[in-house]
Design a protein around this motif. Structure first.
Motif, mmCIF file in Angstrom:
data_model
loop_
_atom_site.group_PDB
_atom_site.id
_atom_site.type_symbol
_atom_site.label_atom_id
_atom_site.label_comp_id
_atom_site.label_asym_id
_atom_site.label_seq_id
_atom_site.Cartn_x
_atom_site.Cartn_y
_atom_site.Cartn_z
ATOM 1 N N LEU A 129 -13.047 15.282 4.283
ATOM 2 C CA LEU A 129 -13.165 14.055 5.071
ATOM 3 C C LEU A 129 -13.281 14.423 6.545
ATOM 4 O O LEU A 129 -12.426 15.143 7.081
ATOM 5 N N LYS A 130 -14.329 13.906 7.185
ATOM 6 C CA LYS A 130 -14.537 14.227 8.592
ATOM 7 C C LYS A 130 -14.115 13.066 9.478
ATOM 8 O O LYS A 130 -14.524 11.922 9.277
ATOM 9 N N ALA A 131 -13.314 13.390 10.491
ATOM 10 C CA ALA A 131 -12.839 12.403 11.458
ATOM 11 C C ALA A 131 -13.654 12.502 12.741
ATOM 12 O O ALA A 131 -13.921 13.606 13.229
ATOM 13 N N ASP A 132 -14.052 11.368 13.279
ATOM 14 C CA ASP A 132 -14.665 11.339 14.607
ATOM 15 C C ASP A 132 -13.539 11.232 15.619
ATOM 16 O O ASP A 132 -12.969 10.171 15.839
ATOM 17 N N THR A 133 -13.209 12.351 16.241
ATOM 18 C CA THR A 133 -12.116 12.385 17.215
ATOM 19 C C THR A 133 -12.607 12.240 18.645
ATOM 20 O O THR A 133 -11.812 12.341 19.581
ATOM 21 N N GLY A 134 -13.930 12.011 18.801
ATOM 22 C CA GLY A 134 -14.434 11.807 20.153
ATOM 23 C C GLY A 134 -15.814 12.361 20.426
ATOM 24 O O GLY A 134 -16.374 12.122 21.497
ATOM 25 N N LEU A 135 -16.411 13.077 19.461
ATOM 26 C CA LEU A 135 -17.764 13.596 19.683
ATOM 27 C C LEU A 135 -18.803 12.497 19.559
ATOM 28 O O LEU A 135 -19.842 12.520 20.223
ATOM 29 N N GLY A 136 -18.541 11.524 18.685
ATOM 30 C CA GLY A 136 -19.446 10.381 18.589
ATOM 31 C C GLY A 136 -20.681 10.615 17.754
ATOM 32 O O GLY A 136 -21.640 9.841 17.837
ATOM 33 N N ARG A 137 -20.683 11.677 16.931
ATOM 34 C CA ARG A 137 -21.804 11.880 16.008
ATOM 35 C C ARG A 137 -21.325 11.469 14.614
ATOM 36 O O ARG A 137 -20.946 10.322 14.411
ATOM 37 N N SER A 138 -21.374 12.381 13.633
ATOM 38 C CA SER A 138 -20.832 12.026 12.325
ATOM 39 C C SER A 138 -19.310 12.012 12.402
ATOM 40 O O SER A 138 -18.708 12.379 13.412
ATOM 41 N N GLY A 139 -18.694 11.606 11.316
ATOM 42 C CA GLY A 139 -17.244 11.476 11.321
ATOM 43 C C GLY A 139 -16.819 10.031 11.289
ATOM 44 O O GLY A 139 -17.520 9.140 11.780
ATOM 45 N N CYS A 140 -15.665 9.811 10.714
ATOM 46 C CA CYS A 140 -15.142 8.456 10.550
ATOM 47 C C CYS A 140 -14.325 8.050 11.782
ATOM 48 O O CYS A 140 -13.443 8.796 12.219
ATOM 49 N N GLN A 141 -14.616 6.891 12.300
ATOM 50 C CA GLN A 141 -13.866 6.370 13.438
ATOM 51 C C GLN A 141 -12.409 6.093 13.037
ATOM 52 O O GLN A 141 -12.122 5.734 11.891
ATOM 53 N N PRO A 142 -11.482 6.240 13.982
ATOM 54 C CA PRO A 142 -10.071 5.999 13.649
ATOM 55 C C PRO A 142 -9.814 4.644 13.006
ATOM 56 O O PRO A 142 -8.973 4.541 12.093
ATOM 57 N N ALA A 143 -10.537 3.614 13.451
ATOM 58 C CA ALA A 143 -10.308 2.278 12.886
ATOM 59 C C ALA A 143 -10.674 2.204 11.409
ATOM 60 O O ALA A 143 -10.119 1.380 10.667
ATOM 61 N N ASP A 144 -11.618 3.050 10.972
ATOM 62 C CA ASP A 144 -12.072 3.033 9.580
ATOM 63 C C ASP A 144 -11.398 4.098 8.728
ATOM 64 O O ASP A 144 -11.607 4.159 7.509
ATOM 65 N N TRP A 145 -10.605 4.944 9.359
ATOM 66 C CA TRP A 145 -9.983 6.066 8.666
ATOM 67 C C TRP A 145 -9.047 5.634 7.535
ATOM 68 O O TRP A 145 -9.092 6.213 6.433
ATOM 69 N N PRO A 146 -8.207 4.606 7.732
ATOM 70 C CA PRO A 146 -7.316 4.204 6.630
ATOM 71 C C PRO A 146 -8.076 3.838 5.363
ATOM 72 O O PRO A 146 -7.652 4.212 4.253
ATOM 73 N N GLU A 147 -9.184 3.093 5.495
ATOM 74 C CA GLU A 147 -9.952 2.715 4.303
ATOM 75 C C GLU A 147 -10.532 3.950 3.629
ATOM 76 O O GLU A 147 -10.471 4.087 2.391
ATOM 77 N N LEU A 148 -11.094 4.863 4.409
ATOM 78 C CA LEU A 148 -11.699 6.062 3.821
ATOM 79 C C LEU A 148 -10.644 6.905 3.116
ATOM 80 O O LEU A 148 -10.867 7.383 1.989
ATOM 81 N N VAL A 149 -9.499 7.064 3.740
ATOM 82 C CA VAL A 149 -8.419 7.840 3.129
ATOM 83 C C VAL A 149 -7.946 7.171 1.841
ATOM 84 O O VAL A 149 -7.755 7.819 0.797
ATOM 85 N N ARG A 150 -7.761 5.853 1.895
ATOM 86 C CA ARG A 150 -7.276 5.125 0.715
ATOM 87 C C ARG A 150 -8.251 5.263 -0.457
ATOM 88 O O ARG A 150 -7.845 5.570 -1.595
ATOM 89 N N GLU A 151 -9.534 5.068 -0.187
ATOM 90 C CA GLU A 151 -10.520 5.133 -1.274
ATOM 91 C C GLU A 151 -10.701 6.563 -1.777
ATOM 92 O O GLU A 151 -10.960 6.788 -2.967
ATOM 93 N N ALA A 152 -10.559 7.542 -0.882
ATOM 94 C CA ALA A 152 -10.652 8.941 -1.315
ATOM 95 C C ALA A 152 -9.484 9.297 -2.221
ATOM 96 O O ALA A 152 -9.659 9.980 -3.250
ATOM 97 N N LEU A 153 -8.289 8.837 -1.871
ATOM 98 C CA LEU A 153 -7.126 9.094 -2.717
ATOM 99 C C LEU A 153 -7.266 8.406 -4.074
ATOM 100 O O LEU A 153 -6.865 8.963 -5.108
ATOM 101 N N SER A 154 -7.849 7.208 -4.086
ATOM 102 C CA SER A 154 -8.076 6.508 -5.357
ATOM 103 C C SER A 154 -9.039 7.297 -6.237
ATOM 104 O O SER A 154 -8.808 7.468 -7.442
ATOM 105 N N ALA A 155 -10.127 7.812 -5.629
ATOM 106 C CA ALA A 155 -11.089 8.608 -6.398
ATOM 107 C C ALA A 155 -10.456 9.907 -6.882
ATOM 108 O O ALA A 155 -10.735 10.377 -7.998
ATOM 109 N N GLU A 156 -9.579 10.470 -6.066
ATOM 110 C CA GLU A 156 -8.906 11.705 -6.464
ATOM 111 C C GLU A 156 -7.975 11.428 -7.637
ATOM 112 O O GLU A 156 -7.894 12.229 -8.584
ATOM 113 N N ALA A 157 -7.283 10.308 -7.602
ATOM 114 C CA ALA A 157 -6.372 9.951 -8.692
ATOM 115 C C ALA A 157 -7.123 9.761 -10.007
ATOM 116 O O ALA A 157 -6.566 9.991 -11.088
#
Length: 385
Positions: A129-157
């Motif tokens: 999972l890639k986080a956009d910490t300030g470069l502004g290219r690819s990566g998930c914005q902090p506001a969207d990070w909880p959803e991405l983490v939640r859905e990734a954990l669901s897929a992992e489960a």
């Protein structure tokens, strides 16, 4: 290629230098694993030979931009961990899973596609999972990070993915003291902490590129991704020369003079006559041009070593050739013209060409085209030393 016969042009690739560079980088980050980034045909040096050499020197990961680059490494027999990160919708997710690649996910569309592909492949995908910490290219914005983490954990489960890494990329690591560096490191730590609190158990956390590997120990985490430094080029001249970091440039670009001739004073040279001879002289024709990756922006400024002396591109760089004013010297046709190399024979470096063209040395080596054969030297590890 391994010819020793004279060629129109050649890019000599010193694999002993590459292995030494990887070892140096490992020493700079002793607590982290090293990823050798071999995207864009190993920055113009040849992906498969360079990947093999980097592995021999202890790089435990390989990195590419596109999945096609990573799949080509697998097809060539490269084993171990390979990560690729530049995905677009409809990409070869299933093939990547079957090839046991680590794939990067920056948003929900990518997670959905890799999950579908995992179902089709009947095997879990390795996902970072890639986080956009300030470069502004690819990566998930902090506001969207909880959803991405939640859905990734669901897929992992569900056994569809394994989250193998959390990562990001620095914007200004080549500018010491830039305020964005510490800000990005802080955001990365926060986003990693959140993901781990939710249950993510990554194998590796990584944000350091070449300049961060060399100058920011606090950025090393579990893995450093080294690109340009593997090839012996300083990631920032402001930070130091390659020698300052214990690195050696890997590529030497040379050509054989195609013609040496006398010309009178006042003679125009190349398109547009932007250069005219100041007096009676000799001109040498170097048979490479912008079709080979020689930057046209270096017209009138690009340096070349001929006969032990620095010459400068006279007039415009054309598609297949350019001219140097030899000042009356008369090397024989076929004499070597060295455009750039490590610099220890008095030749220019890729950084010299970067300054001449108003760009960075990354671009100089990466743009050298396929008409220029790569000739590998010191191929075997026992030749090191």
């Amino acid at each position: 290629m391994n010819e020793t016969a004279p060629l129109r042009a050649r890019a000599e690739i010193d694999l002993a230098a590459l292995r030494a560079n990887v070892r140096t980088l490992r020493a700079h980050a002793p607590s982290a694993a090293v990823m050798a980034v071999v995207k864009s045909d190993a920055y113009g040096h040849g992906a498969v030979p360079c990947a093999r050499a980097a592995r021999e020197a202890g790089a435990t990961w390989l990195g590419t931009a596109t999945p096609e680059e990573a799949l080509a490494l697998r097809a060539a027999g490269l084993e171990g961990r390979i990560m690729c990160w530049l995905w677009t919708p409809g990409g070869p997710w299933k093939q990547a899973i079957e090839a046991d690649l680590d794939v990067s996910v920056s948003g929900m569309w990518a997670l959905r596609e890799v999950v579908r592909a995992a179902r089709d492949a009947s095997a879990p995908a390795r996902v970072q999972l890639k986080a956009d910490t300030g470069l502004g290219r690819s990566g998930c914005q902090p506001a969207d990070w909880p959803e991405l983490v939640r859905e990734a954990l669901s897929a992992e489960a569900q056994g569809l993915i394994t989250v193998t890494g959390l990562w990001s990329h620095l914007a200004c690591a080549d500018e010491p003291g830039h305020p964005s560096i510490q800000a990005q490191l802080r955001h990365f730590r926060e986003m990693v902490r959140y993901a781990e609190e939710q249950g993510v158990r990554p194998e590796v956390r990584h944000i350091a590129n070449s300049p961060a590997t060399l100058t920011l120990p606090e950025s090393h985490f579990d893995l450093v991704r080294t690109g340009i430094a593997v090839y012996g080029i300083s990631p920032s001249p402001e930070l130091g020369t390659p020698a300052d970091f214990g690195l050696r440039p890997v590529m030497t670009l040379s050509a054989s003079l195609a013609l040496v001739k006398h010309a009178p004073g006042g003679h125009g040279v190349s398109y547009g006559h932007h250069y005219t001879t100041p007096g009676d002289t000799t001109l040498g024709l170097v048979p490479v041009g912008y079709a080979d990756g020689i930057p046209r922006h270096a017209s009138g400024t690009g340096p070349v070593l001929v006969g032990g002396k620095w010459r400068t591109v006279a007039g415009r760089v054309a598609m297949d050739q350019f001219v140097v004013d030899l000042g009356g010297d008369e090397p024989a046709p076929g004499a070597e013209a060295v455009l750039f190399g490590p610099g220890d024979r008095g030749e220019p470096t890729a950084e010299d060409w970067a300054r001449a063209a108003g760009t960075i040395a990354y671009e100089i080596v990466t743009r050298i085209g396929t008409r220029v054969p790569r000739v590998y030297v010191n191929v075997n590890e026992e030749q090191d030393g």
